[in-house]
Scaffold this motif. Structure first.
Motif, short mmCIF file in Angstrom:
data_model
loop_
_atom_site.label_atom_id
_atom_site.label_comp_id
_atom_site.label_asym_id
_atom_site.label_seq_id
_atom_site.Cartn_x
_atom_site.Cartn_y
_atom_site.Cartn_z
N MET A 131 0.85 -1.19 0.00
CA MET A 131 0.00 0.00 0.00
C MET A 131 0.89 1.24 0.00
N SER A 132 0.62 2.19 -0.91
CA SER A 132 1.45 3.38 -1.03
C SER A 132 1.20 4.33 0.13
N GLU A 133 2.22 5.14 0.43
CA GLU A 133 2.09 6.13 1.49
C GLU A 133 1.12 7.23 1.06
N PRO A 134 0.37 7.82 2.01
CA PRO A 134 -0.54 8.92 1.67
C PRO A 134 0.24 10.10 1.09
N LEU A 135 -0.37 10.78 0.15
CA LEU A 135 0.22 11.95 -0.46
C LEU A 135 0.23 13.11 0.52
N ASN A 136 1.37 13.77 0.66
CA ASN A 136 1.46 14.96 1.52
C ASN A 136 1.34 16.20 0.66
N HIS A 189 -11.60 20.11 -9.45
CA HIS A 189 -10.75 20.36 -10.62
C HIS A 189 -9.33 20.72 -10.16
N LEU A 190 -9.22 21.60 -9.17
CA LEU A 190 -7.90 21.97 -8.66
C LEU A 190 -7.21 20.77 -8.02
N LEU A 191 -7.96 19.98 -7.28
CA LEU A 191 -7.37 18.82 -6.62
C LEU A 191 -6.93 17.76 -7.64
N THR A 192 -7.69 17.62 -8.71
CA THR A 192 -7.28 16.70 -9.77
C THR A 192 -5.93 17.11 -10.34
N THR A 193 -5.76 18.41 -10.56
CA THR A 193 -4.48 18.92 -11.06
C THR A 193 -3.36 18.67 -10.05
N ILE A 194 -3.64 18.93 -8.78
CA ILE A 194 -2.64 18.71 -7.72
C ILE A 194 -2.19 17.25 -7.69
N GLY A 243 1.63 12.53 -9.63
CA GLY A 243 1.59 11.17 -10.16
C GLY A 243 0.52 10.30 -9.56
N GLN A 244 -0.54 10.90 -9.01
CA GLN A 244 -1.61 10.12 -8.42
C GLN A 244 -2.96 10.56 -9.00
N VAL A 245 -3.98 9.78 -8.72
CA VAL A 245 -5.32 10.05 -9.23
C VAL A 245 -6.21 10.52 -8.08
N TYR A 246 -6.88 11.64 -8.29
CA TYR A 246 -7.80 12.15 -7.27
C TYR A 246 -9.18 11.50 -7.43
N ALA A 247 -9.72 11.04 -6.32
CA ALA A 247 -11.08 10.52 -6.28
C ALA A 247 -11.79 11.15 -5.08
#
Length: 246
Positions: free
Chosen positions: A1-6, A204-209, A214-218
């Motif tokens: 499991m990958s580490e949470p994005l900071n 939309h902003l979070l998707t860009t972030i 290198g991750q996908v926002y859901a």
């Protein structure tokens, strides 16, 4: 499991540029990022020394005319990293006075000009009377709603508008446009805070972030329930204006 994005979100001069609660857009982003499984930190930047080495998003709120010069001076002190981030695709949301200060500048009704940073095209110019009330746009994000309260129009907005005005004034001067967008930098008159009333814009902003990292926002499950409150507020505004509810 990958580490949470900071994720690091910088909010610029909240002591000077938060008269309409627009700095709280940073908290909206942070909370939605948390609900999506990331670890989000909001950093208040009141001087160049406060600026983080790395940011994922920047929020600049609105303030009174008495704050124009000190806020501009702070922005000038961090001008280089702001320009680098804008060019690199870091989302920057600037509202009201904050938007004007990263534009070409502000023409004051009492005379004189407060030069801006020139990150966005256009400038604020005095209007005969202050405009205050609900503002509704049509945009690629669907309907965007908020509250405008400004004594200046915005001219020379050579980038794409955030949206077309359905109800309200927006940029003024019969432009039928509101805001200006260049790349991932957005300037707008919309208060609210705009991201709280318009979750699709926040996402939309979070998707860009997330994509930049290198991750996908859901959207998180908690966000889905909170968005029902935003929709209720939007519905009330649209119905009061006699507009179709989206």
């Amino acid at each position: 499991m990958s580490e949470p994005l900071n994720i690091v979100i910088a909010v610029i001069a909240p002591s000077l540029l938060n008269t309409n609660g627009d700095s709280e857009n940073a908290r909206v982003l942070a909370r939605r990022a948390d609900w999506a499984g990331a670890n989000a930190t909001v950093v208040d930047v009141e001087s160049a020394a406060d600026l983080p080495e790395y940011v994922d998003a920047v929020i600049i709120g609105s303030g009174s005319d008495s704050a124009l010069t000190p806020a501009r001076d702070l922005l000038l002190s961090i001008q280089e990293p702001l320009r680098v981030w804008a060019t690199a695709g870091v989302p920057i949301l600037a509202v009201g006075t904050g938007w004007e200060l990263i534009s070409w500048g502000v023409e004051r009704a009492i005379g004189g000009v407060v030069d801006g940073l020139g990150i966005l095209p256009g400038r604020g110019v005095p209007r005969a009377e202050r405009v205050s009330g609900d503002l509704v746009l049509s945009s690629r994000f669907g309907r965007i709603v908020g509250f405008e309260n400004h004594a200046r129009d915005y001219v020379g907005a050579e980038g794409s508008p955030l949206g077309r005005v359905v109800s309200g004034s927006g940029n003024g001067r019969d432009s039928s446009q509101e805001g200006v967008v260049m790349g991932d930098v957005i300037g707008t008159h919309l208060h609210g805070p705009v991201l709280a009333k318009n979750p699709v814009l926040a996402d939309h902003l979070l998707t860009t972030i997330f994509e930049r990292r290198g991750q996908v926002y859901a959207r998180g499950e908690r966000a889905a329930s909170v968005d029902d409150y935003a929709q209720a507020a939007r519905t009330q505004i649209l119905e009061s204006l006699g507009l179709d509810v989206d």
